[in-house]
Design a protein around this motif. Structure first.
Motif, short mmCIF file in Angstrom:
data_model
loop_
_atom_site.label_atom_id
_atom_site.label_comp_id
_atom_site.label_asym_id
_atom_site.label_seq_id
_atom_site.Cartn_x
_atom_site.Cartn_y
_atom_site.Cartn_z
N PHE A 1 0.84 -1.20 0.00
CA PHE A 1 0.00 0.00 0.00
C PHE A 1 0.87 1.25 0.00
O PHE A 1 0.63 2.20 -0.75
N SER A 2 1.90 1.26 0.82
CA SER A 2 2.80 2.40 0.90
C SER A 2 3.51 2.65 -0.43
O SER A 2 3.70 3.80 -0.85
N ALA A 3 3.87 1.58 -1.13
CA ALA A 3 4.65 1.69 -2.36
C ALA A 3 3.86 2.25 -3.55
O ALA A 3 4.44 2.52 -4.61
N ARG A 4 2.56 2.45 -3.37
CA ARG A 4 1.77 3.12 -4.42
C ARG A 4 2.28 4.54 -4.68
O ARG A 4 1.98 5.14 -5.71
N TYR A 5 3.02 5.04 -3.73
CA TYR A 5 3.56 6.40 -3.74
C TYR A 5 4.47 6.66 -4.94
O TYR A 5 4.65 7.81 -5.36
N TYR A 6 5.04 5.59 -5.51
CA TYR A 6 6.00 5.77 -6.61
C TYR A 6 5.33 5.66 -7.97
O TYR A 6 4.47 4.80 -8.20
N ARG B 1 5.03 4.51 -11.60
CA ARG B 1 5.55 3.33 -12.29
C ARG B 1 6.53 3.75 -13.38
O ARG B 1 6.23 4.61 -14.22
N THR B 2 7.71 3.17 -13.35
CA THR B 2 8.80 3.56 -14.24
C THR B 2 9.43 2.30 -14.83
O THR B 2 9.98 1.48 -14.10
N ALA B 3 9.35 2.16 -16.14
CA ALA B 3 9.83 0.95 -16.80
C ALA B 3 11.34 0.80 -16.66
O ALA B 3 12.08 1.79 -16.56
N ALA B 4 11.80 -0.45 -16.67
CA ALA B 4 13.24 -0.73 -16.64
C ALA B 4 13.89 -0.10 -17.86
O ALA B 4 13.39 -0.21 -18.98
N GLY B 5 14.98 0.61 -17.64
CA GLY B 5 15.69 1.25 -18.74
C GLY B 5 15.23 2.67 -19.02
O GLY B 5 15.95 3.43 -19.67
N ALA B 6 14.05 3.04 -18.56
CA ALA B 6 13.57 4.40 -18.77
C ALA B 6 14.33 5.37 -17.87
O ALA B 6 14.77 5.00 -16.77
N PRO B 7 14.50 6.61 -18.31
CA PRO B 7 15.22 7.58 -17.46
C PRO B 7 14.46 7.83 -16.17
O PRO B 7 13.24 7.79 -16.13
N VAL B 8 15.22 8.12 -15.10
CA VAL B 8 14.62 8.36 -13.79
C VAL B 8 14.92 9.79 -13.36
O VAL B 8 16.08 10.19 -13.26
N ASP B 9 13.85 10.54 -13.11
CA ASP B 9 13.97 11.89 -12.58
C ASP B 9 13.42 11.86 -11.16
O ASP B 9 12.21 11.69 -10.97
N ILE C 1 9.74 -0.58 -8.87
CA ILE C 1 8.84 0.46 -9.41
C ILE C 1 8.50 0.22 -10.87
O ILE C 1 7.70 0.97 -11.44
N ALA C 2 9.08 -0.82 -11.49
CA ALA C 2 8.68 -1.18 -12.86
C ALA C 2 7.38 -1.98 -12.84
O ALA C 2 6.71 -2.11 -13.87
N LYS C 3 7.02 -2.51 -11.69
CA LYS C 3 5.81 -3.32 -11.57
C LYS C 3 4.62 -2.44 -11.18
O LYS C 3 4.79 -1.33 -10.70
N ALA C 4 3.43 -3.00 -11.38
CA ALA C 4 2.22 -2.27 -11.03
C ALA C 4 2.08 -2.16 -9.52
O ALA C 4 2.55 -3.04 -8.77
N ASP D 1 18.33 -0.58 4.36
CA ASP D 1 17.54 -1.80 4.46
C ASP D 1 16.46 -1.91 3.38
O ASP D 1 15.86 -2.97 3.22
N TRP D 2 16.19 -0.81 2.68
CA TRP D 2 15.25 -0.88 1.55
C TRP D 2 15.79 -0.03 0.41
O TRP D 2 16.57 0.90 0.63
N LYS D 3 15.40 -0.37 -0.79
CA LYS D 3 15.84 0.38 -1.96
C LYS D 3 14.85 0.19 -3.10
O LYS D 3 14.09 -0.78 -3.13
N LEU D 4 14.88 1.12 -4.03
CA LEU D 4 14.07 1.03 -5.23
C LEU D 4 14.84 0.25 -6.29
O LEU D 4 16.04 0.45 -6.48
N THR D 5 14.13 -0.65 -6.96
CA THR D 5 14.75 -1.45 -8.01
C THR D 5 13.82 -1.50 -9.23
O THR D 5 12.65 -1.14 -9.16
N ARG D 6 14.39 -1.97 -10.34
CA ARG D 6 13.61 -2.31 -11.54
C ARG D 6 14.16 -3.62 -12.08
O ARG D 6 15.34 -3.68 -12.47
N ASP D 7 13.34 -4.65 -12.04
CA ASP D 7 13.76 -5.99 -12.46
C ASP D 7 15.05 -6.41 -11.75
O ASP D 7 15.95 -7.00 -12.36
N GLY D 8 15.12 -6.07 -10.47
CA GLY D 8 16.26 -6.49 -9.65
C GLY D 8 17.44 -5.55 -9.68
O GLY D 8 18.39 -5.71 -8.89
#
Length: 601
Positions: free
Chosen positions: A470-475, A477-485, A512-515, A590-597
């Motif tokens: 529920f908390s992670a809805r805050y991000y 959705r950003t596809a793997a490989g897409a630029p991150v701002d 954050i690449a996932k729904a 202890d936590w981090k944002l990832t895309r496909d690992g």
């Protein structure tokens, strides 16, 4: 320079009123009368209602956490001293007798100035001081103010003392005595405005507060007061006000306009109901909106029953804006009728602080500034919240570490002492920080600007996972490989920073690449995947535990312990006791944002 119609109407009306008061009315000249029967001109009158909301203890244009003049990226200013100057200008332009000044709540909580006179030098003490907000608002000349939910943060005795010190009524038609179910505060305020045409205009202001008080301040109000919905209470009171002769009905509502709630279905009432009140309750001319901390200069809602358009306006928080409702009335069929009403907001950064207000509270300001600059310890390194919304940073870990330690100590020797204690924390401000070297009260307090208290709740591994999803809805959705701002990565669906929780005591990744709803991966405790049936203790603030933010499971979880002291004070006391703040003792990623690992940062 073109003639300001509003200025002309106000001054001409005021001047005519003075002439009538003196018993002399100028006769029309012969040249002004047409031959035969003279044309009958409609009687008209115009007046202005000024409004503020969510002042949150701001009198001076001052930031107590940086110890300097307030500023933000938009160069807004804050405080009643600036609002006072704007109010004086409007009264001068339109005639004081043709104006009213009201507020929509959240007045006595939010700055160290207001905290000091609730907790450090409390207004409830024998021969205690007069609250700075009461002094300032009395000086400016408010006519009425609605109750906000934060009015109840310090308990009913503080609120009642503040009410006693105000020279204007605090309104709350839906703040009811729990036993009698009658209003515990005045429901409305009525004022007569003198017109140049013999008959006064009767203006009624109905005050409505937020039903969320019942859960957010449960400890202070349970068994004492109840807070039914705004729509039902407005439907009860607006017809009464009309029957009492009100020509104009204004609602001052500490409730946003969106029709949404942050606590889900825990109460059968809507938190942000101002728009629904306008839509469902006939007989309202305008609504001063509060609570949502958004700026709405002018917004019209059509009433379903009458088809009439009701104007809503919400000035920006902390005294950054002043709403003006301009009413044009016409005399018809033996009564005054609102012919037209519009709204706009004025920016307080265009005004200088009113010296009358700043001089009045100079001593109080000096005491509070000295208080927040007291040194309570040292830090081995500088820490900042700037990246806290998207990275596990040491300063947020400090909040959680203090909370977890406090809960562990409280549960020691009891039934739940052996359970792992986790902790939630949010990044309340992206500009807070602790410097290397001396740490002051303002540094520690800046990490936690709210008066939340600490609780311990029992949750399972499965509930923990749902909480994090529920908390992670805050991000966004950003596809793997897409630029991150980073500036565009957070606050998806307008979720505020304070409704994103990071958990301390477990490790996990947020993909954050996932729904949304399927983003939490590698959720582990002590190096092992978490068992959905395992039990944990969560150190959590009372806002979240009461349902604030509508996080799943937590409001219904078993309460193991609760504290009445603010988390902010707990942090201050912890720093004082330790003497030194060393991130090496409590901080880890202890936590981090990832895309496909793959880590995003």
């Amino acid at each position: 320079m073109p003639l300001n119609r509003r200025k002309f109407l106000g001054k001409s009306a005021a001047a005519t009123g003075v002439a009538l008061a003196g018993g002399v009315a100028a006769a029309p000249s012969a040249s002004a009368q047409a031959p035969g029967k003279p044309a009958k001109r409609k009687k008209r009158y115009s007046f202005t209602v000024m409004g503020t909301t969510d002042l949150h203890g701001n009198v001076f244009n001052w930031d107590y956490f940086t110890d300097k003049e307030f500023d933000d990226k938009d160069h807004n200013d804050v405080g009643l001293a600036k609002i006072s100057t704007l109010v004086n200008e409007i009264r001068e332009e339109r005639g004081r007798r043709n104006t009213l000044l009201i507020d929509a709540g959240d007045t006595i909580q939010g700055t160290q100035l207001s905290y000091y006179y609730a907790k450090i030098d409390p207004i409830t003490a024998e021969r205690g001081p007069v609250h700075p907000m009461a002094q300032a608002m009395n000086s400016i000349g408010y006519d009425a103010a609605a109750l906000g939910n934060h009015e109840f943060n310090y308990g009913i005795p503080v609120l009642r003392k503040f009410e006693e010190q105000c020279e204007f009524p605090l309104l709350g038609a839906n703040a009811l005595d729990a036993k009698t179910q009658k209003p515990a505060f005045p429901p409305y305020f009525m004022k007569r405005l003198r017109t140049p045409h013999g008959r006064d205009v009767k203006v009624a202001v109905l005050g409505l507060t937020n039903p969320g008080i019942a859960i957010w301040d449960k400890a202070n109000v349970q068994g004492k007061m109840t807070f039914p919905g705004l729509e039902e209470q407005a439907a009860k009171w607006v017809p009464k006000l009309r029957s009492m002769g009100a020509d104009v009905v204004i609602v001052s509502a500490h409730s946003g306009s969106s029709g949404t709630s942050s606590y889900g279905d825990q109460l059968p009432y809507i938190e942000n109901a101002a728009g629904l009140v306008a839509e469902q309750v006939p007989g309202i001319d305008a609504i001063l909106v509060g609570h949502a901390h958004t700026e709405i200069p002018e917004y019209f809602v059509e009433n379903k029953e009458t088809g009439k358009k009701v104007v809503l306006s919400e000035p920006l928080k902390w005294g950054q804006r002043l709403t003006l409702f301009d009413f044009d009335l016409v005399w018809a069929k033996g009564r005054w009728t609102v012919e037209k009403v519009g709204a706009e907001v004025l920016n307080s950064n265009t005004a200088a602080e009113d010296a009358k207000v700043t001089k009045l509270l100079a001593d109080e300001q000096k005491k509070v500034v000295a208080y927040v600059n007291q040194v309570i310890g040292t830090s081995t390194q500088a820490m900042s919240t700037a990246e806290g919304p998207y990275k596990d940073v040491a300063i947020i870990d400090l909040i959680s570490h203090v909370q977890a330690e406090t809960v562990k100590e409280a549960l020691k020797g009891g039934q739940y002492a052996a359970l792992p204690v986790l902790s939630q924390a949010s990044c309340f401000s992206r500009t807070a920080g602790v410097p290397a070297g001396e740490v002051t009260i303002k540094d520690a307090a800046g990490l936690y600007p709210f008066e939340n208290t600490l609780e311990a709740r029992l949750i399972t591994g499965a509930q923990l996972k749902a909480y994090l999803e529920f908390s992670a809805r805050y991000y966004v959705r950003t596809a793997a490989g897409a630029p991150v701002d980073p500036a565009k990565l957070t606050n998806a669906d307008n979720i505020p920073d304070y409704n994103y929780d990071a958990l301390y005591g477990v490790t996990y990744e947020i993909d954050i690449a996932k729904a949304a709803g399927s983003r939490i991966v590698k959720l582990s405790f002590d190096g092992k995947e978490i068992d959905p049936k395992a039990e944990f203790v969560l150190a959590v603030n009372n806002y979240r535990a009461s349902g604030g933010g509508n996080f799943p499971h937590i409001a219904g979880a078993k309460q193991l312990w609760a504290n009445s002291d603010e988390i902010r004070n707990t942090i201050i006391q912890w720093v004082q006791a330790k003497g030194t703040v060393d991130p090496a003792r409590f901080a880890s990623v202890d936590w981090k944002l990832t895309r496909d690992g793959t880590p995003v940062f």
